[in-house]
Design a protein around this motif. Structure first.
Motif, PDB file in Angstrom:
ATOM      1  N   ASP A  91       0.845  -1.193   0.000  1.00  0.00           N
ATOM      2  CA  ASP A  91       0.000   0.000   0.000  1.00  0.00           C
ATOM      3  C   ASP A  91       0.875   1.236   0.000  1.00  0.00           C
ATOM      4  O   ASP A  91       2.046   1.194   0.367  1.00  0.00           O
ATOM      5  CB  ASP A  91      -0.928   0.015   1.211  1.00  0.00           C
ATOM      6  N   GLY A  92       0.293   2.322  -0.396  1.00  0.00           N
ATOM      7  CA  GLY A  92       0.980   3.601  -0.401  1.00  0.00           C
ATOM      8  C   GLY A  92       0.199   4.596   0.426  1.00  0.00           C
ATOM      9  O   GLY A  92      -1.008   4.475   0.605  1.00  0.00           O
ATOM     10  N   THR A  93       0.908   5.582   0.941  1.00  0.00           N
ATOM     11  CA  THR A  93       0.250   6.631   1.705  1.00  0.00           C
ATOM     12  C   THR A  93       0.888   7.966   1.381  1.00  0.00           C
ATOM     13  O   THR A  93       2.084   8.046   1.108  1.00  0.00           O
ATOM     14  CB  THR A  93       0.305   6.341   3.214  1.00  0.00           C
ATOM     15  N   LEU A  94       0.072   8.983   1.386  1.00  0.00           N
ATOM     16  CA  LEU A  94       0.539  10.334   1.134  1.00  0.00           C
ATOM     17  C   LEU A  94       0.644  11.044   2.474  1.00  0.00           C
ATOM     18  O   LEU A  94      -0.354  11.229   3.171  1.00  0.00           O
ATOM     19  CB  LEU A  94      -0.441  11.070   0.208  1.00  0.00           C
ATOM     20  N   ILE A  95       1.843  11.415   2.841  1.00  0.00           N
ATOM     21  CA  ILE A  95       2.074  12.098   4.107  1.00  0.00           C
ATOM     22  C   ILE A  95       2.038  13.595   3.848  1.00  0.00           C
ATOM     23  O   ILE A  95       2.782  14.107   3.011  1.00  0.00           O
ATOM     24  CB  ILE A  95       3.425  11.678   4.712  1.00  0.00           C
ATOM     25  N   ARG A  96       1.163  14.278   4.564  1.00  0.00           N
ATOM     26  CA  ARG A  96       1.011  15.715   4.376  1.00  0.00           C
ATOM     27  C   ARG A  96       2.274  16.469   4.726  1.00  0.00           C
ATOM     28  O   ARG A  96       2.954  16.160   5.689  1.00  0.00           O
ATOM     29  CB  ARG A  96      -0.116  16.263   5.244  1.00  0.00           C
ATOM     30  N   THR A  97       2.572  17.473   3.909  1.00  0.00           N
ATOM     31  CA  THR A  97       3.686  18.375   4.166  1.00  0.00           C
ATOM     32  C   THR A  97       3.200  19.799   4.006  1.00  0.00           C
ATOM     33  O   THR A  97       2.077  20.039   3.540  1.00  0.00           O
ATOM     34  CB  THR A  97       4.856  18.131   3.194  1.00  0.00           C
ATOM     35  N   ARG A  98       4.048  20.722   4.362  1.00  0.00           N
ATOM     36  CA  ARG A  98       3.709  22.126   4.152  1.00  0.00           C
ATOM     37  C   ARG A  98       3.801  22.461   2.681  1.00  0.00           C
ATOM     38  O   ARG A  98       4.588  21.881   1.936  1.00  0.00           O
ATOM     39  CB  ARG A  98       4.668  23.026   4.930  1.00  0.00           C
ATOM     40  N   SER A 113      -5.677  13.595  -3.723  1.00  0.00           N
ATOM     41  CA  SER A 113      -5.982  13.879  -2.320  1.00  0.00           C
ATOM     42  C   SER A 113      -6.252  15.351  -2.045  1.00  0.00           C
ATOM     43  O   SER A 113      -6.730  15.697  -0.965  1.00  0.00           O
ATOM     44  CB  SER A 113      -4.815  13.420  -1.443  1.00  0.00           C
ATOM     45  N   LYS A 114      -5.893  16.213  -2.981  1.00  0.00           N
ATOM     46  CA  LYS A 114      -6.123  17.661  -2.873  1.00  0.00           C
ATOM     47  C   LYS A 114      -5.325  18.312  -1.752  1.00  0.00           C
ATOM     48  O   LYS A 114      -5.796  19.228  -1.088  1.00  0.00           O
ATOM     49  CB  LYS A 114      -7.612  17.989  -2.701  1.00  0.00           C
ATOM     50  N   TYR A 115      -4.098  17.806  -1.503  1.00  0.00           N
ATOM     51  CA  TYR A 115      -3.190  18.491  -0.593  1.00  0.00           C
ATOM     52  C   TYR A 115      -1.755  18.144  -0.946  1.00  0.00           C
ATOM     53  O   TYR A 115      -1.488  17.253  -1.742  1.00  0.00           O
ATOM     54  CB  TYR A 115      -3.506  18.209   0.878  1.00  0.00           C
ATOM     55  N   HIS A 116      -0.825  18.861  -0.351  1.00  0.00           N
ATOM     56  CA  HIS A 116       0.598  18.661  -0.600  1.00  0.00           C
ATOM     57  C   HIS A 116       1.128  17.551   0.284  1.00  0.00           C
ATOM     58  O   HIS A 116       0.721  17.418   1.432  1.00  0.00           O
ATOM     59  CB  HIS A 116       1.364  19.955  -0.317  1.00  0.00           C
ATOM     60  N   GLY A 117       2.045  16.766  -0.263  1.00  0.00           N
ATOM     61  CA  GLY A 117       2.600  15.693   0.541  1.00  0.00           C
ATOM     62  C   GLY A 117       3.667  14.916  -0.197  1.00  0.00           C
ATOM     63  O   GLY A 117       4.038  15.231  -1.320  1.00  0.00           O
ATOM     64  N   LEU A 118       4.154  13.887   0.471  1.00  0.00           N
ATOM     65  CA  LEU A 118       5.139  12.972  -0.077  1.00  0.00           C
ATOM     66  C   LEU A 118       4.559  11.564  -0.049  1.00  0.00           C
ATOM     67  O   LEU A 118       3.931  11.167   0.928  1.00  0.00           O
ATOM     68  CB  LEU A 118       6.423  13.017   0.744  1.00  0.00           C
TER      69      LEU A 118
END
Length: 182
Positions: A91-98, A113-118
């Motif tokens: 699985d993959g996950t998008l970790i929110r960043t600034r 996801s409509k936000y910034h992340g890695l």
């Protein structure tokens, strides 16, 4: 906590650091507070009479020490195959960043996801224990693209393992013919 303090103590001995303002246990506590609780580096710095940049430097050192201990993918898959496991969960996950400014802003924005992340890809065993995590990729990268960039299906095949994943990974391994279709 003790593991992290021992890692820091060994690193300080290896680089022959003569004197530090804080002990290895105190450094471990501060680093865990920053990483786990999301504290700004200036918060624990003021209470421990050290500078904010010192805390930032220690966090970078500890992340490097922990990354060096992480198992490589091929070794982690061989260990699962040796212990009798046949399937890993992918699985993959998008970790929110600034949000970054300028052109650097675009590559970390995920339209899904409509936000910034890695983006991080991970393998877990059947009990949900983390076996391996990939390097961070820009947030705009899709999970299936990240898997194709690190040829995960080929590595799974050489280890003799299969993977279970969600519907976002349909079509990842098209090299095997589907025998059910007529």
């Amino acid at each position: 906590m003790k593991l992290l303090a021992d890692l820091i103590r060994g690193h300080l001995k290896k680089i022959r650091s003569r004197r530090r303002a804080l002990s290895a246990g105190k450094i471990a506590t501060i680093v865990l507070a920053v990483l786990r609780c999301g504290l700004q580096p200036g918060d624990p710095a003021g209470g421990n009479r050290i500078h904010r940049t010192t805390v930032t430097r220690r966090v970078g050192e500890v992340v490097g020490l922990l990354a060096a201990r992480a198992p490589r993918l091929d070794r982690a898959l061989k260990r699962i195959a040796r212990t009798g496991g046949g399937v890993v969960l992918l699985d993959g996950t998008l970790i929110r960043t600034r949000r970054r400014t300028g052109k650097e802003n675009r590559k970390n924005y995920s339209d899904k996801s409509k936000y910034h992340g890695l983006l991080l890809m991970a393998f877990t065993d059947d009990r949900g224990r983390l076996l391996w995590a990939s390097a961070a990729r820009p947030g705009r990268t899709s999970e299936i693209t990240a898997c194709r960039h690190d040829p995960l299906t080929a590595k799974l095949r050489t280890a003799g393992l299969g993977a279970m994943a969600d519907l976002g990974f349909v079509g990842l391994d098209d090299s095997c013919p589907d025998t059910d279709r007529q």
